[in-house]
Design a protein around this motif. Structure first.
Motif, PDB file in Angstrom:
ATOM      1  N   UNK A 147     -33.522  39.313   6.166  1.00 57.24           N
ATOM      2  CA  UNK A 147     -34.264  39.388   4.907  1.00 57.24           C
ATOM      3  C   UNK A 147     -33.507  38.660   3.797  1.00 57.24           C
ATOM      4  N   UNK A 148     -32.202  38.894   3.712  1.00 61.65           N
ATOM      5  CA  UNK A 148     -31.399  38.235   2.691  1.00 61.65           C
ATOM      6  C   UNK A 148     -31.387  36.718   2.901  1.00 61.65           C
TER       7      UNK A 148
ATOM      8  N   UNK B  32     -44.627  41.990   2.620  1.00 62.41           N
ATOM      9  CA  UNK B  32     -44.552  40.914   1.632  1.00 62.41           C
ATOM     10  C   UNK B  32     -44.062  41.410   0.287  1.00 62.41           C
ATOM     11  N   UNK B  33     -44.304  42.667  -0.016  1.00 65.16           N
ATOM     12  CA  UNK B  33     -43.816  43.236  -1.265  1.00 65.16           C
ATOM     13  C   UNK B  33     -42.334  43.608  -1.173  1.00 65.16           C
ATOM     14  N   UNK B  34     -41.916  44.029   0.027  1.00 67.69           N
ATOM     15  CA  UNK B  34     -40.539  44.514   0.186  1.00 67.69           C
ATOM     16  C   UNK B  34     -39.511  43.387   0.301  1.00 67.69           C
ATOM     17  N   UNK B  35     -39.890  42.298   0.956  1.00 72.94           N
ATOM     18  CA  UNK B  35     -38.918  41.215   1.175  1.00 72.94           C
ATOM     19  C   UNK B  35     -38.296  40.714  -0.126  1.00 72.94           C
TER      20      UNK B  35
ATOM     21  N   UNK C  71     -39.547  42.271  13.911  1.00 69.84           N
ATOM     22  CA  UNK C  71     -38.720  43.473  13.861  1.00 69.84           C
ATOM     23  C   UNK C  71     -39.290  44.560  12.948  1.00 69.84           C
ATOM     24  N   UNK C  72     -40.215  44.207  12.065  1.00 67.01           N
ATOM     25  CA  UNK C  72     -40.696  45.196  11.099  1.00 67.01           C
ATOM     26  C   UNK C  72     -42.155  45.586  11.294  1.00 67.01           C
TER      27      UNK C  72
ATOM     28  N   UNK D 237     -30.498  49.994   4.148  1.00 70.21           N
ATOM     29  CA  UNK D 237     -31.137  49.255   5.227  1.00 70.21           C
ATOM     30  C   UNK D 237     -32.554  48.862   4.848  1.00 70.21           C
ATOM     31  N   UNK D 238     -32.901  47.610   5.124  1.00 75.54           N
ATOM     32  CA  UNK D 238     -34.247  47.137   4.822  1.00 75.54           C
ATOM     33  C   UNK D 238     -35.286  47.930   5.606  1.00 75.54           C
ATOM     34  N   UNK D 239     -34.960  48.277   6.848  1.00 74.11           N
ATOM     35  CA  UNK D 239     -35.920  49.027   7.668  1.00 74.11           C
ATOM     36  C   UNK D 239     -36.300  50.346   6.993  1.00 74.11           C
ATOM     37  N   UNK D 240     -35.316  51.050   6.444  1.00 74.63           N
ATOM     38  CA  UNK D 240     -35.595  52.311   5.761  1.00 74.63           C
ATOM     39  C   UNK D 240     -36.449  52.080   4.523  1.00 74.63           C
TER      40      UNK D 240
END
Length: 204
Positions: A9-10, A59-62, A27-28, A70-73
């Motif tokens: 993501x980064x 698209x909002x989270x990225x 992955x998501x 963690x991005x997943x959380x």
């Protein structure tokens, strides 16, 4: 796995690399595809709406992920909130359906009539105004872009339940192309003035 997703993501925030985005999506979102039928039933929604929900949240989270935690959380927490909102909206919409039923009294030969009372609510008026505003804004943004993006946006505005996957199938292009084109268009959108770009694509 979580650390890998964080790094992807980064990296995507810096590079906008298509291959990186595909890995993030896999992955998501993609891993939940087999469960979308069950999720749709639990939310009183369609599978297309569930696709749209997960893809929109991604698209909002990225772009808003800061690298903390963690991005997943972060993604799953956002999905949970979005699913709760969708379920609530569905439930409220059902409760707003007003039926007036005139049943026969004593005469068995009299026919029962069922009338659906339809009245425009302030919410309907707001949605209609928002559709007019969104079309005017999108039209001005499209002056700066290509034919494919124009076709994608027109498909979004005319489709009852648009998702990148559904629009991609309609236009014969990959849904990743749909997502990338919308992201590129969003860069010309003044979010500070108008809010979230995707709210102008779907007025509901």
């Amino acid at each position: 796995m979580k650390e890998q997703l964080n790094s992807l993501v980064l990296k995507y925030q810096q590079t906008n690399d298509e291959k990186v985005f595909k890995e993030i999506y896999k992955l998501s979102v993609a891993k939940f595809h087999p469960t979308f039928n069950a999720i749709a039933k639990s939310l009183r929604a369609s599978v297309d709406e569930v696709f749209a929900l997960y893809e929109d949240v991604l698209l909002r989270c990225i772009p808003t992920y800061t690298g903390e935690g963690n991005f997943e959380n972060y993604f799953m927490f956002s999905v949970k909130n979005k699913r709760a909102n969708l379920y609530r909206d569905r439930k409220l919409r059902t409760q707003k359906e007003v039926l007036e039923c005139c049943l026969p009294k004593d005469d068995d030969t009299s026919a029962a009539t069922l009338e659906i009372i339809s009245e425009e609510t302030p919410e309907d008026t707001l949605v209609r105004k928002k559709r007019a505003d969104q079309r005017q804004l999108i039209r001005s943004l499209l002056d700066q872009t290509d034919e494919t993006t124009i076709n994608i946006v027109e498909a979004f505005l005319s489709c009852e339940r648009p998702t990148p996957t559904a629009i991609g199938k309609t236009l014969g292009i990959h849904h990743m192309t749909v997502i990338r084109k919308l992201e590129k268009l969003a860069r010309n959108f003044d979010s500070k003035q108008f809010g979230d770009f995707r709210d102008y694509l779907i007025a509901n």
